[in-house]
Write a protein that holds these residues in place. Structure first.
Motif, PDB file in Angstrom:
ATOM      1  N   SER A 179      45.415  38.539  36.315  1.00 46.62           N
ATOM      2  CA  SER A 179      46.406  38.786  37.356  1.00 46.62           C
ATOM      3  C   SER A 179      46.065  37.982  38.610  1.00 46.62           C
ATOM      4  N   GLU A 180      47.049  37.259  39.123  1.00 52.72           N
ATOM      5  CA  GLU A 180      46.829  36.456  40.330  1.00 52.72           C
ATOM      6  C   GLU A 180      46.470  37.351  41.514  1.00 52.72           C
ATOM      7  N   GLU A 181      47.096  38.525  41.588  1.00 56.52           N
ATOM      8  CA  GLU A 181      46.815  39.443  42.689  1.00 56.52           C
ATOM      9  C   GLU A 181      45.367  39.926  42.638  1.00 56.52           C
ATOM     10  N   PHE A 182      44.902  40.303  41.441  1.00 55.10           N
ATOM     11  CA  PHE A 182      43.512  40.751  41.320  1.00 55.10           C
ATOM     12  C   PHE A 182      42.546  39.632  41.689  1.00 55.10           C
ATOM     13  N   GLN A 183      42.790  38.444  41.198  1.00 56.68           N
ATOM     14  CA  GLN A 183      41.911  37.308  41.492  1.00 56.68           C
ATOM     15  C   GLN A 183      41.851  37.027  42.988  1.00 56.68           C
ATOM     16  N   ASN A 184      42.987  37.170  43.641  1.00 59.98           N
ATOM     17  CA  ASN A 184      43.013  36.968  45.090  1.00 59.98           C
ATOM     18  C   ASN A 184      42.145  38.008  45.800  1.00 59.98           C
ATOM     19  N   ARG A 185      42.192  39.236  45.300  1.00 59.60           N
ATOM     20  CA  ARG A 185      41.418  40.300  45.945  1.00 59.60           C
ATOM     21  C   ARG A 185      39.927  40.183  45.668  1.00 59.60           C
ATOM     22  N   ILE A 186      39.543  39.860  44.435  1.00 64.49           N
ATOM     23  CA  ILE A 186      38.120  39.773  44.094  1.00 64.49           C
ATOM     24  C   ILE A 186      37.475  38.550  44.746  1.00 64.49           C
ATOM     25  N   ASN A 187      38.279  37.541  45.057  1.00 63.03           N
ATOM     26  CA  ASN A 187      37.754  36.348  45.703  1.00 63.03           C
ATOM     27  C   ASN A 187      37.826  36.405  47.224  1.00 63.03           C
ATOM     28  N   ASN A 188      38.435  37.480  47.742  1.00 60.59           N
ATOM     29  CA  ASN A 188      38.576  37.637  49.197  1.00 60.59           C
ATOM     30  C   ASN A 188      38.338  39.097  49.591  1.00 60.59           C
ATOM     31  N   THR A 189      37.196  39.635  49.172  1.00 58.73           N
ATOM     32  CA  THR A 189      36.921  41.041  49.487  1.00 58.73           C
ATOM     33  C   THR A 189      36.759  41.235  50.990  1.00 58.73           C
ATOM     34  N   ILE A 190      37.060  42.454  51.422  1.00 60.42           N
ATOM     35  CA  ILE A 190      36.980  42.793  52.836  1.00 60.42           C
ATOM     36  C   ILE A 190      35.528  43.131  53.199  1.00 60.42           C
ATOM     37  N   ALA A 191      35.032  42.569  54.270  1.00 60.03           N
ATOM     38  CA  ALA A 191      33.668  42.870  54.715  1.00 60.03           C
ATOM     39  C   ALA A 191      33.594  44.304  55.217  1.00 60.03           C
ATOM     40  N   VAL A 192      32.460  44.944  54.996  1.00 58.61           N
ATOM     41  CA  VAL A 192      32.304  46.343  55.404  1.00 58.61           C
ATOM     42  C   VAL A 192      32.571  46.527  56.895  1.00 58.61           C
ATOM     43  N   SER A 193      32.272  45.523  57.689  1.00 58.75           N
ATOM     44  CA  SER A 193      32.468  45.615  59.139  1.00 58.75           C
ATOM     45  C   SER A 193      33.946  45.685  59.522  1.00 58.75           C
ATOM     46  N   GLN A 194      34.832  45.338  58.599  1.00 62.71           N
ATOM     47  CA  GLN A 194      36.268  45.312  58.876  1.00 62.71           C
ATOM     48  C   GLN A 194      37.014  46.528  58.330  1.00 62.71           C
ATOM     49  N   ILE A 195      36.302  47.474  57.762  1.00 63.47           N
ATOM     50  CA  ILE A 195      36.941  48.607  57.089  1.00 63.47           C
ATOM     51  C   ILE A 195      37.248  49.730  58.069  1.00 63.47           C
ATOM     52  N   ASN A 196      38.482  50.238  57.993  1.00 64.60           N
ATOM     53  CA  ASN A 196      38.861  51.474  58.679  1.00 64.60           C
ATOM     54  C   ASN A 196      39.014  52.537  57.599  1.00 64.60           C
ATOM     55  N   ILE A 197      38.013  53.382  57.451  1.00 63.38           N
ATOM     56  CA  ILE A 197      37.978  54.337  56.346  1.00 63.38           C
ATOM     57  C   ILE A 197      39.119  55.351  56.423  1.00 63.38           C
ATOM     58  N   ASN A 198      39.727  55.503  57.584  1.00 61.45           N
ATOM     59  CA  ASN A 198      40.848  56.434  57.725  1.00 61.45           C
ATOM     60  C   ASN A 198      42.072  56.004  56.920  1.00 61.45           C
ATOM     61  N   ASN A 199      42.076  54.762  56.459  1.00 60.90           N
ATOM     62  CA  ASN A 199      43.208  54.251  55.693  1.00 60.90           C
ATOM     63  C   ASN A 199      43.135  54.603  54.209  1.00 60.90           C
ATOM     64  N   TYR A 200      42.080  55.301  53.786  1.00 61.56           N
ATOM     65  CA  TYR A 200      41.852  55.504  52.355  1.00 61.56           C
ATOM     66  C   TYR A 200      41.758  56.978  51.979  1.00 61.56           C
ATOM     67  N   ASP A 201      42.187  57.268  50.754  1.00 57.40           N
ATOM     68  CA  ASP A 201      42.162  58.626  50.218  1.00 57.40           C
ATOM     69  C   ASP A 201      40.943  58.878  49.340  1.00 57.40           C
ATOM     70  N   ALA A 202      40.311  57.823  48.866  1.00 58.60           N
ATOM     71  CA  ALA A 202      39.139  57.957  48.000  1.00 58.60           C
ATOM     72  C   ALA A 202      38.339  56.664  48.034  1.00 58.60           C
ATOM     73  N   ILE A 203      37.077  56.782  47.659  1.00 56.98           N
ATOM     74  CA  ILE A 203      36.199  55.623  47.479  1.00 56.98           C
ATOM     75  C   ILE A 203      35.746  55.626  46.030  1.00 56.98           C
ATOM     76  N   PHE A 204      35.831  54.466  45.394  1.00 54.73           N
ATOM     77  CA  PHE A 204      35.363  54.349  44.009  1.00 54.73           C
ATOM     78  C   PHE A 204      34.382  53.189  43.895  1.00 54.73           C
ATOM     79  N   TYR A 205      33.199  53.485  43.328  1.00 56.39           N
ATOM     80  CA  TYR A 205      32.174  52.465  43.116  1.00 56.39           C
ATOM     81  C   TYR A 205      32.083  52.126  41.628  1.00 56.39           C
ATOM     82  N   PRO A 206      32.562  50.946  41.212  1.00 55.62           N
ATOM     83  CA  PRO A 206      32.328  50.524  39.829  1.00 55.62           C
ATOM     84  C   PRO A 206      30.870  50.118  39.663  1.00 55.62           C
ATOM     85  N   GLY A 207      30.427  50.022  38.410  1.00 60.49           N
ATOM     86  CA  GLY A 207      29.036  49.681  38.155  1.00 60.49           C
ATOM     87  C   GLY A 207      28.787  48.200  37.986  1.00 60.49           C
ATOM     88  N   GLY A 208      27.769  47.893  37.207  1.00 57.10           N
ATOM     89  CA  GLY A 208      27.221  46.551  37.158  1.00 57.10           C
ATOM     90  C   GLY A 208      25.864  46.611  37.829  1.00 57.10           C
TER      91      GLY A 208
END
Length: 235
Positions: free
Chosen positions: A83-112
């Protein structure tokens, strides 16, 4: 005059923050690593089908390394990775310093294995996650993802996991996978020492634990079930 074209549906859409690792190898080895793609794609498949939105974030931002992108017969993995949308997101992740946690309903940590070398000790994400949880939010993780729960300390000074039952990638699974001698630390032992209770089933079996808005899954096979548990909890 600013015209707001945002619809009510967009304003109320459930949104998940997904922190991924910036670490591209297995520990200090030269083995290519990062986030294990199926643990991300199989959860996303469930969340997107439910109409949820998501952001990918990382400690440094930018391109995030992934592996497990060529698993034969995994159509869910293939569809999202192509998916082009997914590739765009995985190649342009948001830095932690730019996150406003109030915008989210949940946090999910995948593994690896990569996150054992950054998210497992990162104070910035841990602080954000603590605020989110104490505000009534949901925290979920699968396989090695629960390592990112280890540094989360609540405002009363108590670790998030201190009173929680959890699961995660097991010692037996590390042995089966051939990584027992290369991982920066053994996740099962760390979780057993930090959480109120660590539980597991036979290697590679589907197993998910939900304990007071904390959802954990044992291994890659548990990713879909973690996604389903997230949906159930978020309604």
């Amino acid at each position: 005059m600013h015209i707001d074209n945002t619809t009510e549906e967009e304003n109320t859409m459930i949104k998940i923050l997904i922190p991924v690792t910036n670490h591209a190898t297995l520990g200090n080895t030269d083995q290519a690593n990062g986030t294990y793609a199926p643990e991300l794609t199989h959860v996303l498949h469930v969340l997107l089908a439910a109409g949820y939105d998501y952001d990918l974030a990382s400690v440094s931002g930018g391109q995030a390394p992934i592996y497990g992108t060529d698993i034969e017969g995994d159509l869910v993995n293939d569809e999202l990775l192509n998916s082009e949308e997914f590739q765009n997101r995985i190649n342009n992740t948001i830095a932690v310093s730019q996150i406003n946690i109030n915008n989210y309903d949940a946090i999910f940590y995948p593994g690896g294995f990569g996150l054992l070398s950054d998210l497992a000790t990162n104070a910035d994400f841990a602080k954000i996650a603590a605020k989110h949880y104490e505000g009534g939010g949901v925290v979920a993780a699968v396989c090695h993802g629960p390592a990112a729960l280890l540094p989360i300390t609540l405002s009363n000074g108590v670790k998030l996991l201190a009173n929680k039952s959890v699961t995660g990638f097991t010692r037996e699974e590390e042995i089966d996978y051939g990584t027992i001698n290369d991982v920066p630390f053994l996740l099962e032992e760390s979780l057993a020492r930090s959480a109120a209770r660590f539980s597991k089933v036979q290697p590679w079996g589907v197993f998910v634990i939900e304990d007071d808005r904390v959802i954990t899954g044992q291994n890659p096979a548990s990713a879909h079930a973690v996604g389903e548990a997230l949906i159930q909890l978020l309604g």
